[in-house]
Design an enzyme around this catalytic site. Structure first.
Site, short mmCIF file in Angstrom:
data_model
loop_
_atom_site.label_atom_id
_atom_site.label_comp_id
_atom_site.label_asym_id
_atom_site.label_seq_id
_atom_site.Cartn_x
_atom_site.Cartn_y
_atom_site.Cartn_z
N ASN A 7 0.85 -1.18 0.00
CA ASN A 7 0.00 0.00 0.00
C ASN A 7 0.89 1.24 0.00
O ASN A 7 1.41 1.62 1.04
CB ASN A 7 -0.91 -0.05 1.25
CG ASN A 7 -1.80 1.17 1.36
OD1 ASN A 7 -1.87 1.99 0.44
ND2 ASN A 7 -2.49 1.30 2.49
N LYS A 9 0.10 4.21 -0.36
CA LYS A 9 -0.61 5.37 0.23
C LYS A 9 -0.31 6.62 -0.60
O LYS A 9 -0.29 6.56 -1.82
CB LYS A 9 -0.20 5.56 1.70
CG LYS A 9 -0.33 4.27 2.51
CD LYS A 9 -0.23 4.51 3.99
CE LYS A 9 -0.31 3.18 4.72
NZ LYS A 9 -0.45 3.28 6.15
N HIS A 93 -9.94 0.86 4.78
CA HIS A 93 -8.65 1.11 5.45
C HIS A 93 -8.86 2.14 6.57
O HIS A 93 -9.64 3.09 6.41
CB HIS A 93 -7.63 1.63 4.43
CG HIS A 93 -6.24 1.68 4.99
ND1 HIS A 93 -5.83 2.70 5.81
CD2 HIS A 93 -5.21 0.81 4.91
CE1 HIS A 93 -4.58 2.46 6.18
NE2 HIS A 93 -4.18 1.32 5.65
N GLU A 95 -7.20 4.58 7.57
CA GLU A 95 -6.97 6.00 7.21
C GLU A 95 -8.19 6.57 6.50
O GLU A 95 -8.51 7.76 6.64
CB GLU A 95 -5.69 6.13 6.36
CG GLU A 95 -4.46 5.99 7.25
CD GLU A 95 -3.24 5.42 6.56
OE1 GLU A 95 -3.18 5.41 5.32
OE2 GLU A 95 -2.33 4.96 7.28
N GLU A 163 -5.86 -5.12 10.56
CA GLU A 163 -4.92 -4.02 10.72
C GLU A 163 -5.28 -3.22 11.98
O GLU A 163 -6.11 -2.29 11.91
CB GLU A 163 -4.99 -3.09 9.51
CG GLU A 163 -4.57 -3.73 8.22
CD GLU A 163 -3.92 -2.71 7.29
OE1 GLU A 163 -2.77 -2.91 6.93
OE2 GLU A 163 -4.56 -1.70 6.97
N GLY A 169 1.64 2.46 10.82
CA GLY A 169 2.51 3.63 10.66
C GLY A 169 3.16 4.09 11.96
O GLY A 169 3.66 5.21 12.03
N SER A 205 2.88 -1.85 10.59
CA SER A 205 4.32 -1.80 10.88
C SER A 205 5.06 -3.10 10.54
O SER A 205 5.98 -3.51 11.25
CB SER A 205 4.56 -1.39 12.34
OG SER A 205 4.05 -0.08 12.58
P1 PGA Z 1 2.35 0.52 7.74
O1 PGA Z 1 0.92 0.63 7.04
O2 PGA Z 1 2.99 -0.73 7.19
O3 PGA Z 1 3.07 1.76 7.32
O4 PGA Z 1 2.12 0.42 9.21
C1 PGA Z 1 0.12 -0.53 6.86
C2 PGA Z 1 -1.18 -0.16 6.22
O5 PGA Z 1 -1.70 0.93 6.48
O6 PGA Z 1 -1.73 -0.93 5.43
#
Ligand code: PGA
Length: 245
Positions: A7, A9, A93, A95, A163, A169, A205
């Protein structure tokens, strides 16, 4: 077979997306063992898709809108992504839920639109720290599953991405033993909605140092990777690690 979903982003602009995509296009891996899916920005989507068309790397949408066409300024529908070659789409997701205000209701519409368009949705679910403090982890996950999967057609195929919001993140991944337990719970819960074997992947992460701990559990069928998927030297080792499982 393990799935590695990248991803990107809004980390990579168009030029950065094409640099990484071209680097990946030069690499080879065992596609019987690892399935790779990339989620570039909408801006880079068509060029990345063109590069990987008819290869072992799939390309997906980070976000879709449910109405196929019409007066929806700034939106790109699941149907349009399908026409442009998307094989997957992220749906729900955190976010999108917490920054852009998406609700369980809109997540369901997006999920259904993906199925109608022939795109495999990856339904992201996850609890917040607050949910854990209030003893509501299981409640949150079950509620997020129910609001989308209630009434799902028997033959529908999709993915679940577990998740935890607090692990995304933050550099604070969820312990792999806890992830394996939660995946058991999710898989048991999925039985109320479908007889299909729905793959469940973990995200939050994940990087080259911890990916094996997750993938060595049979019920962790892949990982959804954000930050560590945006540079070849961090991302390719994840693919290599998954090949060894
Ligand atoms: P991250 O994001 O690996 O940066 O923690 C994972 C995600 O949002 O799918």
């Amino acid at each position: 077979m393990k799935h590695i979903f990248a991803n990107w982003k809004m980390y990579l602009d168009f030029a950065g997306s094409m640099i990484l995509a071209n680097q990946l296009a030069e690499k080879t891996f065992d596609s019987e063992k690892v399935q790779v899916g990339l989620f570039p920005s909408t801006l880079a989507f068509t060029e990345v898709e063109k590069l990987f068309r008819d290869t072992d790397i799939a390309v997906g949408a980070q976000n879709v809108v449910w109405t196929p066409k019409g007066a929806y300024t700034g939106a790109v529908s699941a149907e349009m992504f399908a026409q442009a070659g998307a094989q997957y789409a992220l749906v729900g997701h955190s976010e999108r839920r917490y920054i852009f205000g998406e609700t369980d209701t809109s997540v369901k519409k997006k999920f259904d639109a993906c199925i109608d368009a022939g795109i495999m949705p990856i339904l992201c679910i996850g609890e917040t720290k607050e949910d854990i403090d209030n003893n509501k982890r299981e409640y949150r996950l079950k509620k997020q599953l129910m609001s989308v999967l209630e009434g799902v057609e028997h033959a529908t195929k999709f993915f679940i991405a577990y998740e935890p919001v607090w692990a995304i993140g933050t550099g604070e991944p969820c312990d792999h033993l806890i992830v394996a337990n939660i995946h058991d719970m999710i898989k048991a819960e999925l039985k109320s909605y479908t007889d299909q074997d729905i793959p469940v992947v973990y995200g939050g992460s994940v990087d080259a140092t911890n990916v094996v701990s997750y993938l060595s559990h049979d019920n962790v069928e892949g990982v959804l990777v954000g930050h560590a998927s945006t540079a070849l030297e961090q991302f390719f080792p994840l693919i290599r690690a998954a090949e060894q499982i």
